[in-house]
Scaffold this motif. Sequence first.
Motif, PDB file in Angstrom:
ATOM      1  N   TYR A   1      -4.303 -31.001  17.243  1.00  0.00           N
ATOM      2  CA  TYR A   1      -5.592 -31.695  17.411  1.00  0.00           C
ATOM      3  C   TYR A   1      -5.503 -32.867  18.386  1.00  0.00           C
ATOM      4  O   TYR A   1      -6.521 -33.446  18.760  1.00  0.00           O
ATOM      5  CB  TYR A   1      -6.118 -32.196  16.063  1.00  0.00           C
TER       6      TYR A   1
ATOM      7  N   ASN B   1     -16.051 -28.456   6.655  1.00  0.00           N
ATOM      8  CA  ASN B   1     -15.236 -28.793   7.825  1.00  0.00           C
ATOM      9  C   ASN B   1     -14.581 -30.168   7.714  1.00  0.00           C
ATOM     10  O   ASN B   1     -14.189 -30.749   8.706  1.00  0.00           O
ATOM     11  CB  ASN B   1     -16.094 -28.727   9.094  1.00  0.00           C
TER      12      ASN B   1
ATOM     13  N   LYS C   1     -14.536 -30.415  13.145  1.00  0.00           N
ATOM     14  CA  LYS C   1     -13.542 -30.845  12.166  1.00  0.00           C
ATOM     15  C   LYS C   1     -13.612 -32.356  11.977  1.00  0.00           C
ATOM     16  O   LYS C   1     -13.628 -33.100  12.959  1.00  0.00           O
ATOM     17  CB  LYS C   1     -12.156 -30.445  12.692  1.00  0.00           C
TER      18      LYS C   1
ATOM     19  N   MET D   1     -13.711 -32.645  17.212  1.00  0.00           N
ATOM     20  CA  MET D   1     -12.838 -33.174  16.154  1.00  0.00           C
ATOM     21  C   MET D   1     -12.975 -34.689  16.115  1.00  0.00           C
ATOM     22  O   MET D   1     -12.895 -35.335  17.167  1.00  0.00           O
ATOM     23  CB  MET D   1     -11.381 -32.822  16.439  1.00  0.00           C
TER      24      MET D   1
END
Length: 190
Positions: free
Chosen positions: A92, A73, A47, A23
């Motif tokens: 996250y 994404n 992500k 991420m």
Amino acid sequence: MKLLKIIDFAHSLLKKSVSINDMVIDATVGNGYDTAFLAHLVGTEGKVFGFDIQAEAINSTKNYLIKNELDQNVTLFNKGHETIMESIPSEYYQKITGAIFNLGYLPGGDKQIVTKAETTISAIKQLIEIMKPEGIIILVIYHGHLEGAIERDEVMNFVQTIDQKIAHVIKYQFINQINNPPFVIAIEKR
Ligand SMILES: C[S@@+](CC[C@H](N)C(=O)[O-])C[C@H]1O[C@@H](n2cnc3c(N)ncnc32)[C@H](O)[C@@H]1O
């Protein structure tokens, strides 16, 4: 030239800290080139969160990502990066491994709309809190315009005071070039 150019150096650090499925954050989406770079690095299971205050930047980035099949994404926020913590779901937190700020104005856009020290520093503080240890925050600092020089001074004052137990901070700069070339600050959370 064997020495890495500024953006290549910035990207080389992100390549080190970011892996497939990670991420990451593009704090200044602009025309989307860094967003696309990050989307490519994390792959379809990763992500990317992107921020920009200009709808024009968000829209052109959306189109650029779709054209390059990198949009699946990526979540884009038409909001300032100072809203990072309220915008990114807490699930996250502690998983983000890379972030980039390309400061200044949108190339080819309105030169009056620029990043500002107060919001840049607020976003950096939030990122240090929510990133994974060894995650890297890149700042590419453009200081050839008046607001940019002010932002440079305030951001430098701030990053130099980050506790070395919290993060490592480095600067990469060509020191004999004319016309205030951009430089990189990299912050690695410990
Ligand atoms: C130098 S450009 C970014 C270039 C971009 N990384 C690229 O690859 O094209 C800087 C961008 O920061 C945006 N910006 C200004 N203030 C901001 C803020 N508080 N939060 C997020 N983006 C901001 C501007 O609208 C502009 O698009």
